[in-house]
Scaffold this motif. Structure first.
Motif, PDB file in Angstrom:
ATOM      1  N   LEU A  89     -71.813 -60.986  -1.892  1.00 14.54           N
ATOM      2  CA  LEU A  89     -70.369 -61.129  -1.804  1.00 14.54           C
ATOM      3  C   LEU A  89     -69.727 -60.730  -3.124  1.00 14.54           C
ATOM      4  O   LEU A  89     -70.218 -61.074  -4.195  1.00 14.54           O
ATOM      5  N   PRO A  90     -68.613 -60.007  -3.084  1.00 14.94           N
ATOM      6  CA  PRO A  90     -67.937 -59.635  -4.325  1.00 14.94           C
ATOM      7  C   PRO A  90     -67.343 -60.869  -4.992  1.00 14.94           C
ATOM      8  O   PRO A  90     -67.118 -61.889  -4.326  1.00 14.94           O
ATOM      9  N   PRO A  91     -67.090 -60.813  -6.300  1.00 17.08           N
ATOM     10  CA  PRO A  91     -66.444 -61.948  -6.967  1.00 17.08           C
ATOM     11  C   PRO A  91     -65.106 -62.252  -6.297  1.00 17.08           C
ATOM     12  O   PRO A  91     -64.381 -61.339  -5.889  1.00 17.08           O
ATOM     13  N   PRO A  92     -64.757 -63.526  -6.157  1.00 15.10           N
ATOM     14  CA  PRO A  92     -63.500 -63.862  -5.479  1.00 15.10           C
ATOM     15  C   PRO A  92     -62.286 -63.448  -6.290  1.00 15.10           C
ATOM     16  O   PRO A  92     -62.254 -63.582  -7.510  1.00 15.10           O
ATOM     17  N   GLU A  93     -61.273 -62.927  -5.577  1.00 17.84           N
ATOM     18  CA  GLU A  93     -60.008 -62.607  -6.243  1.00 17.84           C
ATOM     19  C   GLU A  93     -59.212 -63.875  -6.503  1.00 17.84           C
ATOM     20  O   GLU A  93     -58.472 -63.972  -7.485  1.00 17.84           O
ATOM     21  N   GLY A  94     -59.327 -64.832  -5.599  1.00 18.98           N
ATOM     22  CA  GLY A  94     -58.639 -66.105  -5.752  1.00 18.98           C
ATOM     23  C   GLY A  94     -59.617 -67.223  -5.461  1.00 18.98           C
ATOM     24  O   GLY A  94     -60.723 -67.248  -5.979  1.00 18.98           O
ATOM     25  N   LEU A 108     -70.824 -74.446  -4.571  1.00 16.07           N
ATOM     26  CA  LEU A 108     -70.793 -73.002  -4.334  1.00 16.07           C
ATOM     27  C   LEU A 108     -69.369 -72.461  -4.257  1.00 16.07           C
ATOM     28  O   LEU A 108     -69.178 -71.258  -4.088  1.00 16.07           O
ATOM     29  N   SER A 109     -68.386 -73.345  -4.384  1.00 17.21           N
ATOM     30  CA  SER A 109     -66.992 -72.973  -4.180  1.00 17.21           C
ATOM     31  C   SER A 109     -66.253 -72.812  -5.501  1.00 17.21           C
ATOM     32  O   SER A 109     -66.696 -73.277  -6.553  1.00 17.21           O
ATOM     33  N   PHE A 110     -65.115 -72.137  -5.414  1.00 14.28           N
ATOM     34  CA  PHE A 110     -64.244 -71.969  -6.571  1.00 14.28           C
ATOM     35  C   PHE A 110     -62.801 -72.093  -6.101  1.00 14.28           C
ATOM     36  O   PHE A 110     -62.376 -71.376  -5.182  1.00 14.28           O
ATOM     37  N   CYS A 111     -62.056 -73.010  -6.695  1.00 17.37           N
ATOM     38  CA  CYS A 111     -60.653 -73.213  -6.334  1.00 17.37           C
ATOM     39  C   CYS A 111     -59.758 -72.695  -7.453  1.00 17.37           C
ATOM     40  O   CYS A 111     -59.872 -73.144  -8.602  1.00 17.37           O
ATOM     41  N   ASP A 112     -58.891 -71.765  -7.121  1.00 20.27           N
ATOM     42  CA  ASP A 112     -57.942 -71.210  -8.079  1.00 20.27           C
ATOM     43  C   ASP A 112     -56.763 -72.186  -8.185  1.00 20.27           C
ATOM     44  O   ASP A 112     -55.972 -72.316  -7.243  1.00 20.27           O
ATOM     45  N   LEU A 113     -56.670 -72.857  -9.315  1.00 20.24           N
ATOM     46  CA  LEU A 113     -55.630 -73.868  -9.505  1.00 20.24           C
ATOM     47  C   LEU A 113     -54.411 -73.325 -10.245  1.00 20.24           C
ATOM     48  O   LEU A 113     -53.532 -74.088 -10.635  1.00 20.24           O
ATOM     49  N   SER A 114     -54.356 -71.998 -10.417  1.00 19.57           N
ATOM     50  CA  SER A 114     -53.259 -71.426 -11.196  1.00 19.57           C
ATOM     51  C   SER A 114     -51.975 -71.314 -10.389  1.00 19.57           C
ATOM     52  O   SER A 114     -50.894 -71.160 -10.959  1.00 19.57           O
ATOM     53  N   GLU A 115     -52.077 -71.368  -9.068  1.00 20.65           N
ATOM     54  CA  GLU A 115     -50.887 -71.247  -8.235  1.00 20.65           C
ATOM     55  C   GLU A 115     -50.488 -72.629  -7.714  1.00 20.65           C
ATOM     56  O   GLU A 115     -51.317 -73.407  -7.249  1.00 20.65           O
ATOM     57  N   THR A 116     -49.205 -72.914  -7.792  1.00 22.30           N
ATOM     58  CA  THR A 116     -48.695 -74.201  -7.333  1.00 22.30           C
ATOM     59  C   THR A 116     -48.128 -74.063  -5.921  1.00 22.30           C
ATOM     60  O   THR A 116     -47.869 -72.963  -5.438  1.00 22.30           O
ATOM     61  N   GLY A 117     -47.952 -75.188  -5.278  1.00 23.75           N
ATOM     62  CA  GLY A 117     -47.362 -75.179  -3.945  1.00 23.75           C
ATOM     63  C   GLY A 117     -48.356 -74.935  -2.844  1.00 23.75           C
ATOM     64  O   GLY A 117     -47.965 -74.643  -1.712  1.00 23.75           O
ATOM     65  N   VAL A 118     -49.666 -75.057  -3.135  1.00 24.96           N
ATOM     66  CA  VAL A 118     -50.684 -74.861  -2.112  1.00 24.96           C
ATOM     67  C   VAL A 118     -51.764 -75.920  -2.299  1.00 24.96           C
ATOM     68  O   VAL A 118     -52.120 -76.275  -3.431  1.00 24.96           O
ATOM     69  N   SER A 119     -52.256 -76.455  -1.211  1.00 24.47           N
ATOM     70  CA  SER A 119     -53.383 -77.386  -1.262  1.00 24.47           C
ATOM     71  C   SER A 119     -54.466 -76.875  -0.325  1.00 24.47           C
ATOM     72  O   SER A 119     -54.174 -76.345   0.743  1.00 24.47           O
TER      73      SER A 119
END
Length: 444
Positions: A89-94, A108-119
């Motif tokens: 799998l390619p590196p995640p964009e988000g 195994l997961s990665f959560c992009d915390l840079s954007e607000t207004g999403v959970s």
């Protein structure tokens, strides 16, 4: 009596797939426990759908009832990491949220915390707001009452994912959901569940990858359900890539409800799976709502792929467009059933549907059944379906100019699939899906 006996045997054979299947509602249980218990009762009453049902006339689920599936118990972290590496799998964009056998794997997961207004939270770890949202919507868009496999999913799900994008938020990076299955030595079944909610004016892109090793020593059943609720003027791009092993059974249901001027774009690329059923239902509930459904499939050997869609226009000035194209080789079989319903109040509806398939061998088969059901009088609706072999004149034209036969055939197939792939508005996803499809052709 034989029909009843077969249905009952199917229920008994699948009872292991849903923990607590057939049990009564626990005293003082939570809303989720009550929902699961009710779904178990719905499935017990319905059993597996048979070919006597119009919507399942081309797909036989009897083999499922003959396999002693069990629910996964534990996951071997080392083997799962190896599997993730093998998938390349390619590196995640988000954000990338990984589920193994239907269970969330934070390691195994990665959560992009840079954007607000999403959970983005699994059902078992969500905040109070997310749990309240799930309690309000889960099982309301994809209902278990008349859909046995949705009922089985609801009864058997152990974990799930809730994605919530707040009003007016435009996510700049996609959310990726990866569902992994390992090469287990015994038949396993799991039931992934996803709830996606976009409030008024929100925009997001969700990419789903459903993957397992190409060679699996034992069959697996993946029974997934996704529910989508879009508020007024919300826009969701939903892309799915299915690459299960040939021993896999993949039943996938997507149900979406759209508010006024909302847009739902969906594309599914299928290259794997022994038996695959993609069932998509979209209701255009308010004026100006629009959906664009498209897909490409490449199947061979003894694969069976069933694409079934239902789009219901319930309000004025709603729009839908469907474009599905596929390539069938070996003794594989493809099915397309597309139904568009225009209710009496849906004046000004614009709907069109197209399904085409290329048959590369004498043993390949395709069944296509486009349907229009119209109760309004001010509409523009059309549908078309076709299946056939590669154009001999076009093939001769390329051969006469020195192009080898295998290359000429591949170029024509790529051009054929290009119309469907062009429906993907996200350029990065379109290029990635095109590479996957063309690599399948290159490997032949």
């Amino acid at each position: 009596m034989l029909g009843m006996e077969a249905r009952r045997d199917g229920v008994l054979g699948l009872s292991l797939l849903a923990p607590g299947f057939g049990a009564g509602e626990p005293a003082g249980s939570s809303w989720l426990s009550r929902l699961k218990a009710e779904a178990a009762r719905d499935f017990a009453a319905q059993g597996l759908p048979t070919r006597r049902r119009e919507a399942w006339k081309y797909t036989d689920l009897k083999p499922l009832a003959e396999i002693a599936f069990r629910a996964p118990v534990t996951d071997d972290s080392a083997s799962v990491r190896t599997l993730a590496d093998l998938l390349d799998l390619p590196p995640p964009e988000g954000s990338r949220l990984v589920f193994v056998h239907g269970r969330y794997r934070p390691d195994l997961s990665f959560c992009d915390l840079s954007e607000t207004g999403v959970s983005m939270s699994p059902f078992n770890a969500g905040t109070g707001d997310d749990k309240a949202l799930a309690a309000r919507l889960l099982g309301r868009i994809a209902t278990a009452a008349d859909q046995p496999l949705v009922a089985l999913n609801t009864a058997g799900m152990e974990d799930g994912l809730c994605i919530h994008v707040c009003a007016g938020v435009h996510l700049q990076r996609p959310i990726e959901i990866v569902s992994l299955g390992s090469a287990a030595s015994e038949p396993l079944a799991w039931h992934g569940r996803t709830l996606i909610v976009l409030d008024d004016g929100a925009r997001a892109t969700v990419i789903e990858r459903q993957c397992a090793p190409a060679e699996m020593p034992a069959p697996a059943l993946v029974n997934a359900v996704t529910e989508i609720a879009l508020g007024a003027a919300a826009q969701l791009c939903h892309y799915r890539q299915q690459a299960l092993g040939t021993a896999g059974f993949h039943i996938n249901a997507v149900a979406a409800a759209l508010g006024s001027d909302a847009v739902y774009e969906a594309f599914t690329l299928t290259t794997g799976g022994g038996l695959v059923r993609n069932d998509t239902s979209v209701t255009l509930d308010a004026p100006g709502a629009e959906t664009r459904l498209a897909g490409a499939y490449l199947v061979d050997g003894t694969q069976h792929l069933d694409t079934t869609t239902l789009i219901e226009h319930r309000a004025p000035r709603t729009t839908c467009r469907e474009v599905f194209k596929g390539v069938v080789d070996g003794t594989a079989e493809a099915v397309f059933q597309g139904r568009i319903v225009v209710q009496r109040d849906a004046q000004g509806t614009n709907a069109n549907q197209l399904s085409k398939a290329l048959l590369l061998s004498d043993g390949a088969r395709v069944n296509q059944k486009p349907e229009l059901e119209i109760y309004a009088d001010d509409v523009k609706c059309s549908h078309g379906a076709a299946a056939g072999q590669i154009d001999r004149e076009a093939l001769f034209y390329l051969r006469s100019r020195g192009v080898p036969a295998s290359v000429a055939q591949r170029l024509l197939i790529e051009g054929f699939l290009g119309d469907a792939l062009s429906q993907i508005s996200d350029e990065t996803v379109r290029e990635a899906f095109s590479r996957t499809a063309f690599a399948w052709l290159q490997d032949r």
